[in-house]
Design an enzyme around this catalytic site. Structure first.
Site, short mmCIF file in Angstrom:
data_model
loop_
_atom_site.label_atom_id
_atom_site.label_comp_id
_atom_site.label_asym_id
_atom_site.label_seq_id
_atom_site.Cartn_x
_atom_site.Cartn_y
_atom_site.Cartn_z
NE ARG A 236 4.20 5.60 -18.00
CZ ARG A 236 4.32 6.87 -17.67
NH1 ARG A 236 3.89 7.81 -18.53
NH2 ARG A 236 4.87 7.22 -16.53
CD GLU A 265 8.06 6.24 -24.31
OE1 GLU A 265 8.93 6.76 -23.55
OE2 GLU A 265 6.87 6.54 -24.26
CG HIS A 283 7.52 10.11 -22.50
ND1 HIS A 283 7.51 8.79 -22.10
CD2 HIS A 283 6.76 10.78 -21.59
CE1 HIS A 283 6.79 8.67 -20.99
NE2 HIS A 283 6.32 9.86 -20.66
#
Length: 309
Positions: A236, A265, A283
């Site tokens: 993360r 993000e 991602h």
């Protein structure tokens, strides 16, 4: 919908859904839109399956109504879900944990190789059309064989990374984020982060985002890495302090960074995008057909099991 039917609201189109759908669940898909449209769509649902893009909070729980019994997430992490609020409402939370480990481990090693061997830089150079010939010192990078890899977190993904790194001939060091985690063969354990940092020519992060791990890898820890180290993050974004990372890249203490996740993000700072020694992906750690189908099957199986309790 009859009184005996149970409604499953999905917030995304998932590979392999028809084959994995538990019996007795009637699927409905939110077609997207603003937060208000999701609050309206979830009303009357027995089960909810979200991605990491949709926060699950008390407002969403209230909008679903008292019939909501389980929330599934198409991810391993639950940092987008207010788990405590779900528990207070008697709602179980289930994930796709385990199903994506091989794919994310492969992507982690791909990022590590791409950054260490300067593959992205070399690809851009060839595509530029510039004249070139073989030279002994062109695009010199770091070899993995014989180097030390630090693995922070030995869950399913971290364990798969450690096994693959050993196959490359790396000396693998690790700090499990849960006490009592079994170590893969040959992995050298560490008791504290500073000790792990000091031996890591390459560092890869595999811990969940919690209040304890938010910005866990900060400037003070990054400076403990050996000069020329490379950092990889597929966990993360907020586990790693991006500002500190950029500062140490600019100073030359770090030789590179390979990231699949970011603090905010989908925003990626221009400094990261412009830096010649960063490798960046959007991602996509679990983005294989096999992994995504396995994730669908895993989370739906767990939703079905929760509803049978």
């Amino acid at each position: 919908m009859s009184a005996t039917e149970r409604r499953l609201l999905l917030t995304a189109r998932l590979p392999g859904l028809p084959d994995a759908l538990p019996a007795g669940l009637t699927p409905a898909r939110w077609s997207g839109g603003d937060r208000g449209s999701l609050l309206r769509a979830v009303a009357g649902s027995t089960a909810l399956l979200v991605t990491a893009n949709e926060p699950v909070d008390e407002d969403l729980i209230r909008a679903a109504g008292p019939g909501l019994r389980v929330v599934g997430t198409y991810s391993t992490g639950v940092d987008h879900i207010e788990v405590a609020a779900c528990r207070r409402a008697g709602i179980q939370v289930v994930t796709a944990a385990g199903a994506l480990a091989p794919a994310v481990a492969e992507h982690t090693l791909g990022l590590l190789l791409a950054c260490a061997r300067r593959i992205v830089e070399a690809d851009r150079f060839v595509r530029s059309g510039a004249d070139w010939r073989w030279e002994a010192d062109a695009f010199l990078g770091a070899q993995l064989h014989g180097r030390r890899l630090g693995v922070l977190g030995l869950g399913a993904i971290g364990t798969e990374v450690a096994r693959r790194a050993a196959a490359f001939g790396m000396e693998v060091h690790a700090l499990p984020h849960r006490p009592g985690t079994p170590l893969p063969p040959g992995v050298i354990p560490h008791r504290d982060l500073v000790g792990l940092m000091r031996v890591s020519d390459f560092l890869t992060l595999h811990v969940p985002l919690t209040p304890e791990t938010d910005h866990l890898i900060d400037k003070s820890l990054l400076t403990e890495l050996p000069p020329g180290a490379i950092v990889v993050n597929t966990s993360r974004g907020r586990v790693l302090d991006q500002s500190a990372l950029l500062e140490l890249l600019a100073a030359g203490h770090l030789a590179g960074a390979a990231l699949d996740v970011y603090e905010d993000e989908p925003h990626v700072p221009p400094e990261l995008r412009r830096h010649p020694r960063t490798v960046l992906t959007p991602h996509i750690g679990s983005a294989t057909t096999a992994a995504r189908r396995a994730m669908t099957a895993a989370v739906l199986r767990r939703i079905g099991a929760a509803l049978e309790q």
